[in-house]
Scaffold this active site. Structure first.
Site, PDB file in Angstrom:
ATOM      1  N   LYS A 266       0.769   1.207  -7.470  1.00  0.00           N
ATOM      2  CA  LYS A 266      -0.349   0.305  -7.753  1.00  0.00           C
ATOM      3  C   LYS A 266      -1.444   1.045  -8.513  1.00  0.00           C
ATOM      4  O   LYS A 266      -1.710   2.212  -8.247  1.00  0.00           O
ATOM      5  CB  LYS A 266      -0.940  -0.256  -6.453  1.00  0.00           C
TER       6      LYS A 266
ATOM      7  N   SER B 228      -3.632  -9.040  -2.835  1.00  0.00           N
ATOM      8  CA  SER B 228      -4.582  -8.179  -3.548  1.00  0.00           C
ATOM      9  C   SER B 228      -4.211  -8.088  -5.018  1.00  0.00           C
ATOM     10  O   SER B 228      -5.079  -8.034  -5.880  1.00  0.00           O
ATOM     11  CB  SER B 228      -4.600  -6.763  -2.942  1.00  0.00           C
TER      12      SER B 228
ATOM     13  N   ARG C  76       3.862 -11.763   4.610  1.00  0.00           N
ATOM     14  CA  ARG C  76       3.623 -13.133   4.171  1.00  0.00           C
ATOM     15  C   ARG C  76       4.899 -13.934   4.075  1.00  0.00           C
ATOM     16  O   ARG C  76       4.877 -15.150   4.120  1.00  0.00           O
ATOM     17  CB  ARG C  76       2.914 -13.127   2.816  1.00  0.00           C
TER      18      ARG C  76
ATOM     19  N   HIS D  18      -6.084  -9.557   4.941  1.00  0.00           N
ATOM     20  CA  HIS D  18      -6.267  -8.245   5.579  1.00  0.00           C
ATOM     21  C   HIS D  18      -7.180  -8.372   6.796  1.00  0.00           C
ATOM     22  O   HIS D  18      -6.900  -7.816   7.862  1.00  0.00           O
ATOM     23  CB  HIS D  18      -6.904  -7.245   4.601  1.00  0.00           C
TER      24      HIS D  18
END
Length: 172
Positions: A81, A168, A131, A57
């Site tokens: 989440k 994360s 990613r 991040h």
């Protein structure tokens, strides 16, 4: 665009450029040989749950700050989440990550759509770090929908390969 501009006034007689947003001052400075250059201020939103803030991040934020005039990094609510850290702690960690980035502000938006936030604060670009292919496949439909709903463009930036394995979700 959100209607904000940086104004640079230069003159053949004065080698020194000046910046101003005051219209009266602009009119006084406009003399023969003067050029008025208007550049839109490019503001971007870097949204995420940031639970926790990772080195990935921080890398995306640092790189976005180099590309845009202003970057708002914003803690958003994601119903998919389960958050571990309170929003106040995430905001504090983001402020610490942005300490040396003078064009970055930190905010939160936990009720409503991302495009509603963009409309409210006048942002036309969303930054997303990816990613790999799985991230891109996840992000593309949302980018299309944000564009359809509000004309918000999505700027994808590839993760630093040294940090691409960090998630994360893995930290939780």
């Amino acid at each position: 665009m959100n209607g904000e501009f940086t104004v640079e006034i230069t003159s053949d007689k004065d080698e020194v450029g000046r910046e101003t947003k005051d219209l009266a001052e602009m009119n006084r400075l406009l003399v023969p040989g003067t050029r008025l250059l208007l550049s839109p201020i490019m503001r971007a939103l870097f949204p995420g749950s940031f639970d926790p803030v990772t080195q990935g991040h921080k890398d995306v934020l640092r790189r976005a700050a180099l590309l845009f005039d202003e970057v708002v990094v914003c803690v958003m609510f994601n119903s998919n989440k389960t958050g571990r850290l309170p929003i106040t702690e995430r905001l504090d960690r983001l402020r610490a990550a942005a300490t040396d980035l003078s064009n970055v502000t930190v905010d939160s938006h936990t009720g409503g759509l991302l495009v509603e936030y963009c409309r409210r604060v006048g942002i036309d670009v969303v930054i997303r770090g990816v990613r790999g292919v799985a991230d891109l496949d996840y992000e593309r439909p949302m980018a299309r929908m944000n564009h359809e709903l509000a004309g918000v463009e999505t700027f994808f930036t590839a993760a630093d390969p040294a940090l691409a394995h960090i998630s994360s979700t893995l930290w939780r």
